[in-house]
Design an enzyme around this catalytic site. Structure first.
Site, PDB file in Angstrom:
ATOM      1  N   SER A 150       0.838  -1.197   0.000  1.00 25.32           N
ATOM      2  CA  SER A 150       0.000   0.000   0.000  1.00 25.32           C
ATOM      3  C   SER A 150       0.880   1.257   0.000  1.00 25.32           C
ATOM      4  CB  SER A 150      -0.948  -0.047   1.202  1.00 25.32           C
ATOM      5  OG  SER A 150      -1.961   0.916   1.091  1.00 25.32           O
ATOM      6  N   GLU A 244      -9.417  -3.803  -6.735  1.00 25.34           N
ATOM      7  CA  GLU A 244      -8.925  -2.639  -5.986  1.00 25.34           C
ATOM      8  C   GLU A 244      -9.056  -1.355  -6.789  1.00 25.34           C
ATOM      9  OE1 GLU A 244      -5.208  -2.708  -3.929  1.00 25.34           O
ATOM     10  OE2 GLU A 244      -4.884  -4.819  -4.372  1.00 25.34           O
ATOM     11  N   HIS A 274      -7.562  -5.135  -1.420  1.00 28.79           N
ATOM     12  CA  HIS A 274      -6.316  -4.452  -1.090  1.00 28.79           C
ATOM     13  C   HIS A 274      -5.480  -5.280  -0.118  1.00 28.79           C
ATOM     14  CE1 HIS A 274      -3.791  -0.954  -1.007  1.00 28.79           C
ATOM     15  NE2 HIS A 274      -3.929  -0.774   0.294  1.00 28.79           N
TER      16      HIS A 274
END
Length: 304
Positions: A150, A244, A274
């Site tokens: 991320s 995502e 995610h």
């Protein structure tokens, strides 16, 4: 560009359906300092790896946690940069997924507790990641992989671009899991995946970007590596879920690397959300992806 599309298994489809039902029943998780304990609890659901020793330490003046599989070589190391939108996440919680990667790669990993916003905004996280990288070099590590998920995936790629240009010891490999590489949130998947991503949306992403940047330009490559330099990067492995809103961040970055003559091995997983890789206890896809990450890093960090 090597691009692999992984179809979802029946077991994972059932698990993801239950996950989506659960997420819909929950109030939306704000990506903010007040939710840090909840986020850490969620990350710590990944089981600790067997045969790995965990130790708090400070590297380059930055705290973090070592995840050391027993009887590992000393020449290679993984610097891991955690996710959490630059406003959440801790190395202590991330010992769980990072230890799994270290065990599969059979190499030590250091999970970094880099500075979080809004208390310490950009470029503090980048500066501390760089300080840790330089310190690992000073400790004598000759083969260094950088990995992250991320926001940490974006920080991984931003840091790699810098050290590949300005440092003598270059990273040996990069792993980016669902990386956030564009703080302008201009990817088309913010629209095309909006209806199927129950975790993130453009509003949340922009709020995190604003908290982190504190007025700095979102196109700064230290924050948004998709706008940076792609030449000279080592081999990159990217894993991302097909459902995502950040899907296009991965696709666009991999395409840019290929145009610059580099290698970005992109894996897109049907039905996954995610940073699905942390769900190794429940998802076949997570276990397969984690196994691939371990093999990739083991090969890249092997002494030659």
């Amino acid at each position: 560009m090597p691009r692999h599309f992984h179809t979802i298994s029946q077991a994972d489809a059932e698990t993801m359906a239950a996950t989506r039902t659960f997420l819909k029943s929950m109030p939306g998780l704000a990506l903010a300092p007040e939710t840090r304990p909840f986020f850490d609890d969620m990350i710590a659901q990944t089981p600790l790896a067997d045969g790995v020793d965990y130790e708090a330490d400070t590297v380059g003046g930055v705290p973090g946690w070592w995840c050391r599989p027993k009887n590992t070589p000393t020449h290679g190391v993984i610097l891991y940069l955690h996710g959490g939108g630059y406003v959440m996440g801790s190395a202590e919680a991330y010992r769980h997924p990072v230890g799994q990667i270290a065990a599969k790669a059979k190499v030590s990993a250091f999970a970094l507790d880099y500075a979080l916003a809004p208390e310490r905004p950009f470029p503090a996280a980048f500066d501390e990641a760089l300080a840790a990288y330089d310190a690992l070099v000073s400790r004598g590590y000759t083969r260094i992989a950088i990995a992250g998920d991320s926001a940490g995936g974006g920080l991984t790629l931003a840091l790699a671009a810098f050290v590949s240009t300005y440092r003598e010891v270059k990273p040996s490999a990069l792993v980016a899991i669902s990386p956030w590489v564009d703080m302008t949130a201009s990817g088309e998947s913010f629209v095309s995946r909006a209806a199927v991503d129950p975790m993130l949306d453009r509003g949340k992403i922009i709020a995190c970007a604003n908290a982190y940047l504190a007025g700095a330009a979102p196109e700064d490559p230290r924050a948004s590596p998709v706008f940076g330099n792609f030449s000279g990067l080592p081999p990159i492995l990217i894993h991302v879920g097909d459902d995502e809103v950040l899907l296009d961040d991965s696709v666009r970055f991999a395409e840019q690397v290929e145009r610059a003559g580099g290698v970005a091995d992109l894996h897109v997983w049907e039905g996954m959300l995610h940073v699905f890789t942390s769900s190794i206890a429940t998802l076949e896809a997570a276990r397969e992806a984690m196994g691939g990450i371990g093999s990739f890093l083991a090969s890249a960090l092997r002494e030659r």
